[in-house]
Design a protein around this motif. Structure first.
Motif, PDB file in Angstrom:
ATOM      1  N   CYS A  27       1.909  24.274  11.086  1.00  0.00           N
ATOM      2  CA  CYS A  27       3.038  23.374  11.332  1.00  0.00           C
ATOM      3  C   CYS A  27       3.389  22.587  10.069  1.00  0.00           C
ATOM      4  O   CYS A  27       2.541  22.371   9.198  1.00  0.00           O
TER       5      CYS A  27
ATOM      6  N   ALA B 100       9.370  17.373  18.292  1.00  0.00           N
ATOM      7  CA  ALA B 100       9.064  18.731  17.853  1.00  0.00           C
ATOM      8  C   ALA B 100      10.297  19.608  17.968  1.00  0.00           C
ATOM      9  O   ALA B 100      11.048  19.523  18.957  1.00  0.00           O
TER      10      ALA B 100
ATOM     11  N   ALA C  31      -1.159  19.392  16.364  1.00  0.00           N
ATOM     12  CA  ALA C  31      -0.428  18.660  15.331  1.00  0.00           C
ATOM     13  C   ALA C  31       0.127  17.350  15.885  1.00  0.00           C
ATOM     14  O   ALA C  31       0.096  16.315  15.209  1.00  0.00           O
ATOM     15  N   ARG C  32       0.620  17.387  17.108  1.00  0.00           N
ATOM     16  CA  ARG C  32       1.122  16.166  17.747  1.00  0.00           C
ATOM     17  C   ARG C  32       0.032  15.092  17.821  1.00  0.00           C
ATOM     18  O   ARG C  32       0.273  13.916  17.546  1.00  0.00           O
TER      19      ARG C  32
ATOM     20  N   VAL D  57       1.158  23.350  17.687  1.00  0.00           N
ATOM     21  CA  VAL D  57       1.972  22.147  17.808  1.00  0.00           C
ATOM     22  C   VAL D  57       1.255  21.053  18.589  1.00  0.00           C
ATOM     23  O   VAL D  57       1.313  19.872  18.223  1.00  0.00           O
TER      24      VAL D  57
ATOM     25  N   VAL E 293      -0.613  13.545  14.362  1.00  0.00           N
ATOM     26  CA  VAL E 293       0.446  12.633  13.925  1.00  0.00           C
ATOM     27  C   VAL E 293       0.502  11.398  14.812  1.00  0.00           C
ATOM     28  O   VAL E 293       0.819  10.302  14.349  1.00  0.00           O
TER      29      VAL E 293
ATOM     30  N   CYS F 207       5.283  18.851   9.139  1.00  0.00           N
ATOM     31  CA  CYS F 207       5.767  17.584   9.673  1.00  0.00           C
ATOM     32  C   CYS F 207       6.458  16.800   8.565  1.00  0.00           C
ATOM     33  O   CYS F 207       5.920  16.668   7.458  1.00  0.00           O
TER      34      CYS F 207
ATOM     35  N   ALA G 155      12.035  21.098  10.566  1.00  0.00           N
ATOM     36  CA  ALA G 155      11.263  19.860  10.706  1.00  0.00           C
ATOM     37  C   ALA G 155      12.152  18.645  10.439  1.00  0.00           C
ATOM     38  O   ALA G 155      12.034  17.619  11.124  1.00  0.00           O
TER      39      ALA G 155
ATOM     40  N   ILE H 147       7.429  10.997  17.640  1.00  0.00           N
ATOM     41  CA  ILE H 147       7.412  12.366  17.145  1.00  0.00           C
ATOM     42  C   ILE H 147       8.397  13.189  17.960  1.00  0.00           C
ATOM     43  O   ILE H 147       8.466  13.045  19.188  1.00  0.00           O
TER      44      ILE H 147
ATOM     45  N   LEU I 163       8.520  17.616  13.697  1.00  0.00           N
ATOM     46  CA  LEU I 163       7.477  18.633  13.654  1.00  0.00           C
ATOM     47  C   LEU I 163       8.084  20.008  13.907  1.00  0.00           C
ATOM     48  O   LEU I 163       8.897  20.172  14.826  1.00  0.00           O
TER      49      LEU I 163
END
Length: 311
Positions: free
Chosen positions: A173, A299, A235-236, A232, A239, A175, A282, A297, A266
């Motif tokens: 990913c 995505a 990654a969420r 994802v 972050v 960001c 992104a 955030i 993202l």
């Protein structure tokens, strides 16, 4: 096999070449006698690399560090350490020795360090090479925050998108992070305070970046984080921890009520992506996070679809 391992261990322990292995969290997992002697490590100690460097810096031993502020040097160095599969560089020790060091990093973040004593080389040649290494470091470093700059982080995005022989489907990913209402911070408090906020943001986010990731500033109040081989959903979470950390920040002692936030977009890398196309998705997600109220955030839709399909 056991005999071979024992012989290999014996060879490592008796060679003058320095050998060490660090895990994905940058904790020392193995070091031979030569390495432990050079960096003052007890036989059973397994320190984290930052703690080892900090301890030796304060004791004026080990690696020579030309920096008035050790913590700033640490952030700058960690923003590049272990971010490429291989690198080689020259470093000097307080005891007068010079080492030629190589770092080889696996995809899971484990690192093998091998160093040879090159003190016998001519001093003039060493100085030229050290100047070259410092110039290379400067070309990859954001001058204000000390983290990676646009050039270095763009190269890491391109690395993440490279086709892999093992046909691993998950590339990772990207960001894009942007400090909310940064212009108003500059307008209200001045650019010096704005610079302080940028440095505080970089320091806080950098402290939560994994060995395999790369965090850099690409301009103004905009930053980029690469997360190779990361879905994802994970990654969420990463972050989100950064959002929480920044919400708690109070970087202005003279203004104790001042706080700031950031928004993040993202996108999950897909087959056929380029650094430009991945960044564009992104960045579009970042725009949606801003429209949604900031301090959050968002995505990219195709990233969510891909994550759901993968799960």
């Amino acid at each position: 096999m056991d005999n071979d391992i024992s012989r290999l261990f014996e060879l490592f322990e008796t060679t003058p070449v320095l050998v060490a292995a660090y895990d994905e969290f940058d904790r020392l997992r193995y070091a031979n006698k030569a390495f432990r002697t050079a960096f003052f490590i007890e036989p059973d100690a397994t320190p984290f690399w930052p703690d080892l460097m900090r301890r030796n810096f304060n004791a004026k031993r080990g690696t020579v560090i030309h920096a008035a502020d050790f913590e700033e040097w640490l952030i700058s160095t960690q923003s590049r350490r272990g971010k490429t599969g291989f690198r080689a560089f020259e470093t000097d020790l307080v005891d007068g020795r010079w080492l030629w060091m190589t770092e080889m990093v696996q995809k899971d973040g484990w690192m093998l360090c091998v160093a040879s004593d090159v003190t016998a080389l001519k001093a003039k040649s060493r100085t030229v090479r050290q100047d070259r290494d410092l110039a290379i470091k400067a070309s990859y470093t954001d001058e204000l925050t000390g983290i990676a700059n646009r050039r270095f982080v763009t190269a890491r995005i391109e690395d993440m998108l490279q086709p892999r022989g093992d046909a691993e489907p998950l590339l990772g990913c990207l960001c894009v992070l942007d400090i909310d209402r940064f212009k108003s911070i500059n307008d209200q408090f001045g650019h010096q305070i704005g610079d302080l906020v940028l440095r505080d943001f970089a320091k806080r986010v950098h402290s939560l970046v994994r060995r395999t990731d790369c965090f850099g500033r690409i301009g103004g109040e905009e930053f980029v984080l690469t997360l190779p081989s990361t879905p994802v959903a994970q990654a969420r979470l990463i972050v989100e921890r950064m959002l929480v950390s920044v919400r708690k920040a109070r970087p202005l002692p003279e203004h104790p009520d001042f706080q700031y936030t950031f928004s993040a977009g993202l996108a999950c890398a897909q087959s056929g992506d380029t650094a430009l196309s991945l960044y564009a998705r992104a960045d579009r997600a970042l725009y949606m996070a801003k429209l949604g109220g900031r301090d959050r955030i968002h995505a990219d839709d195709s990233s969510d679809d891909r994550s759901a399909n993968a799960g």
